[in-house]
Design a protein around this motif. Structure first.
Motif, mmCIF file in Angstrom:
data_model
loop_
_atom_site.group_PDB
_atom_site.id
_atom_site.type_symbol
_atom_site.label_atom_id
_atom_site.label_comp_id
_atom_site.label_asym_id
_atom_site.label_seq_id
_atom_site.Cartn_x
_atom_site.Cartn_y
_atom_site.Cartn_z
ATOM 1 N N VAL A 81 0.754 -1.285 -0.131
ATOM 2 C CA VAL A 81 0.077 -0.049 -0.019
ATOM 3 C C VAL A 81 0.855 1.237 0.024
ATOM 4 N N SER A 82 2.072 1.079 0.791
ATOM 5 C CA SER A 82 2.646 2.339 0.984
ATOM 6 C C SER A 82 3.409 2.637 -0.607
ATOM 7 N N LEU A 83 3.659 1.682 -1.352
ATOM 8 C CA LEU A 83 4.455 1.875 -2.624
ATOM 9 C C LEU A 83 3.401 2.269 -3.550
ATOM 10 N N TYR A 84 2.216 2.005 -3.494
ATOM 11 C CA TYR A 84 1.080 2.477 -4.286
ATOM 12 C C TYR A 84 0.879 3.801 -3.944
ATOM 13 N N VAL A 85 0.604 4.192 -2.776
ATOM 14 C CA VAL A 85 0.389 5.572 -2.447
ATOM 15 C C VAL A 85 1.652 6.650 -2.601
ATOM 16 N N PHE A 86 2.746 6.045 -2.315
ATOM 17 C CA PHE A 86 3.940 7.338 -2.184
ATOM 18 C C PHE A 86 5.188 6.801 -3.137
ATOM 19 N N GLY A 87 4.812 5.702 -3.824
ATOM 20 C CA GLY A 87 5.869 5.235 -4.873
ATOM 21 C C GLY A 87 7.421 4.971 -4.563
ATOM 22 N N PHE A 88 8.363 5.567 -5.215
ATOM 23 C CA PHE A 88 9.697 5.472 -4.966
ATOM 24 C C PHE A 88 10.240 6.069 -3.588
ATOM 25 N N SER A 89 9.371 6.967 -2.937
ATOM 26 C CA SER A 89 9.990 7.401 -1.802
ATOM 27 C C SER A 89 9.872 6.564 -0.795
ATOM 28 N N ALA A 90 8.618 5.564 -0.808
ATOM 29 C CA ALA A 90 8.563 4.541 0.205
ATOM 30 C C ALA A 90 9.375 3.412 0.070
ATOM 31 N N LEU A 91 9.656 3.024 -1.248
ATOM 32 C CA LEU A 91 10.530 2.094 -1.412
ATOM 33 C C LEU A 91 12.232 2.368 -0.885
ATOM 34 N N LEU A 92 12.530 3.630 -1.307
ATOM 35 C CA LEU A 92 13.835 4.493 -0.602
ATOM 36 C C LEU A 92 13.982 4.505 0.731
ATOM 37 N N LEU A 93 12.899 4.960 1.439
ATOM 38 C CA LEU A 93 12.960 4.983 2.898
ATOM 39 C C LEU A 93 12.983 3.633 3.435
ATOM 40 N N THR A 94 12.425 2.684 3.199
ATOM 41 C CA THR A 94 12.486 1.323 3.614
ATOM 42 C C THR A 94 13.726 0.620 3.285
ATOM 43 N N ALA A 95 14.161 0.759 2.032
ATOM 44 C CA ALA A 95 15.357 0.159 1.766
ATOM 45 C C ALA A 95 16.760 0.989 2.596
ATOM 46 N N VAL A 96 16.621 2.292 3.027
ATOM 47 C CA VAL A 96 17.614 2.823 3.588
ATOM 48 C C VAL A 96 17.579 2.239 4.961
ATOM 49 N N ALA A 97 16.379 2.371 5.590
ATOM 50 C CA ALA A 97 16.095 1.807 6.977
ATOM 51 C C ALA A 97 16.719 0.448 7.420
ATOM 52 N N VAL A 98 16.332 -0.417 6.256
ATOM 53 C CA VAL A 98 16.558 -1.770 6.611
ATOM 54 C C VAL A 98 18.117 -1.772 6.595
ATOM 55 N N ILE A 99 18.692 -1.527 5.359
ATOM 56 C CA ILE A 99 20.130 -1.485 5.271
ATOM 57 C C ILE A 99 20.765 -0.994 6.324
ATOM 58 N N SER A 100 20.673 0.114 6.912
ATOM 59 C CA SER A 100 21.288 0.887 7.889
ATOM 60 C C SER A 100 21.118 -0.191 9.212
ATOM 61 N N CYS A 101 19.917 -0.657 9.561
ATOM 62 C CA CYS A 101 19.936 -1.396 10.644
ATOM 63 C C CYS A 101 20.720 -2.557 10.558
ATOM 64 N N ILE A 102 20.723 -3.141 9.586
ATOM 65 C CA ILE A 102 21.601 -4.604 9.287
ATOM 66 C C ILE A 102 22.968 -4.333 9.443
ATOM 67 N N LEU A 103 23.355 -3.207 8.697
ATOM 68 C CA LEU A 103 24.916 -2.701 8.604
ATOM 69 C C LEU A 103 25.143 -2.368 10.129
ATOM 70 N N PHE A 104 24.607 -1.564 10.845
ATOM 71 C CA PHE A 104 24.887 -1.217 12.420
ATOM 72 C C PHE A 104 25.076 -2.384 13.121
ATOM 73 N N GLU A 105 24.149 -3.256 12.959
ATOM 74 C CA GLU A 105 24.143 -4.614 14.013
ATOM 75 C C GLU A 105 25.307 -5.283 13.501
ATOM 76 N N PHE A 106 25.585 -5.417 12.454
ATOM 77 C CA PHE A 106 26.786 -6.241 11.913
ATOM 78 C C PHE A 106 28.138 -5.500 12.403
ATOM 79 N N LEU A 107 28.192 -4.206 12.036
ATOM 80 C CA LEU A 107 29.367 -3.589 12.690
ATOM 81 C C LEU A 107 29.562 -3.520 14.027
ATOM 82 N N ILE A 108 28.470 -3.349 14.771
ATOM 83 C CA ILE A 108 28.755 -3.385 16.277
ATOM 84 C C ILE A 108 29.126 -4.673 17.006
ATOM 85 N N GLN A 109 28.253 -5.881 16.271
ATOM 86 C CA GLN A 109 28.757 -7.265 16.882
ATOM 87 C C GLN A 109 30.089 -7.633 16.482
#
Length: 327
Positions: A36-64
């Motif tokens: 639904v977020s992709l339908y309503v907001f398009g690329f903005s929703a995809l970019l926001l989600t991708a950045v948040a997911v990649i950042s969270c995974i990367l920070f957890e990896f680096l910290i551990q």
């Protein structure tokens, strides 16, 4: 020689359900809201989600790997879910660097500083969201609408209208219809708008027995009762229960944030007390506080009470006798 008998402490209970399977069940449940977020907001929703997911995974990896020097567990899916839920609590179009900062706070402060998965006291995604809201209130309250311009959320319109002395009859002309709120064609954080999509995901989690009904149903029912009382007493000064349930983060919070296994009570009685507390705090903030929304604050506040709730509402010990009354 026969196999030796290994004696271990009870209870001898086994389940094929692992933390990883539970995490990916939650990811599946979030797919409808993401679409639904992709339908309503398009690329903005995809970019926001991708950045948040990649950042969270990367920070957890680096910290551990480099700070804690412990086993890297990013494959368990918990960082993935934190990233998705953080994104779902943010407005489309938020600057990328702010998303990264929110991810660092969510993983580095709210999760890894307590020891990682299973040890954090507060929901990491909500800590990241609240940090961004307090630190960058202007950017966090600029809500893109489906037509590309920015506007206020349903709760924001109501809060502002009542503050300037308007009645709900006056304000209602500016509000989206109940159907638009149910489907998600309105302003808000990218993952909290569509009640239909979130309910589909919530039902999936109930069917898969990832969560039980106690927290989400109690939160929504308590909110409906409380706001219903105010609405019946003075419908020109208070919004209807349906508006409160369909708008803001009520459904997202009830099914996906408050039910976090690590930060919610263990027993059913404890879950109900926990859920009532979330609903009461949410309604008080919405009706009488400075912010139009209060779900995130309510869940974090009640997260802090979970150890106390668990202390007074303990599960029955395995093998303990149940006291029965003699008739």
């Amino acid at each position: 020689m026969s196999q030796p008998i290994i004696i271990s402490a009870s209870p001898h209970v086994h389940s094929s359900k692992t933390s990883k399977k539970v995490m990916y069940d939650v990811v599946i449940a979030l797919v409808p809201a993401f679409l639904v977020s992709l339908y309503v907001f398009g690329f903005s929703a995809l970019l926001l989600t991708a950045v948040a997911v990649i950042s969270c995974i990367l920070f957890e990896f680096l910290i551990q790997k480099y700070l804690l020097k412990t086993e890297v567990t990013v494959a368990d899916g918990s960082a993935l879910i934190t990233g998705i839920l953080l994104a779902f609590n943010l407005p489309a179009g938020l600057p990328i660097w702010m998303i990264v900062v929110g991810s660092l706070v969510a993983i580095g402060v709210a999760k890894m500083s307590f020891g990682g998965l299973g040890f954090n006291i507060f929901n990491p995604a909500l800590v990241g969201r609240v940090f961004l809201l307090v630190s960058f209130p202007v950017q966090m309250t600029m809500w893109p609408l489906p037509d590309g311009i920015t506007g206020a959320t349903t709760l924001g319109i109501i809060k502002e209208g009542l503050m300037f002395g308007n009645t709900m009859t006056d304000i209602s002309a500016q509000l989206p219809s109940n159907m638009d709120m149910f489907l998600g064609i309105t302003a808000g954080s990218i993952g909290e708008m569509s009640a239909l999509a979130l309910l589909l995901g919530g039902v999936y989690l109930l069917i898969r027995k990832v969560i039980t009904w106690h927290i989400p149903v109690t939160i929504l029912a308590t909110m409906a009762v409380m706001t219903g009382v105010f609405w019946v007493v003075n419908p020109e000064s208070y919004a209807s229960p349906l508006i409160h349930i369909l708008s803001g983060g009520a459904i997202l919070g009830a099914f996906f944030m408050a039910t976090d296994m690590v930060t919610s009570p263990m027993t059913r009685k404890g879950m109900i007390i926990f859920a009532i507390g979330i609903a009461v705090i949410t309604v008080v903030i919405r009706l009488f506080g400075a912010y139009p929304e209060g779900v995130s604050f309510a869940i974090i506040i009640m997260n802090a009470f979970v150890p106390l709730i668990n202390k007074y509402f303990k599960p029955r010990r395995f093998g303990a006798k149940i006291k029965s009354k003699i008739v």
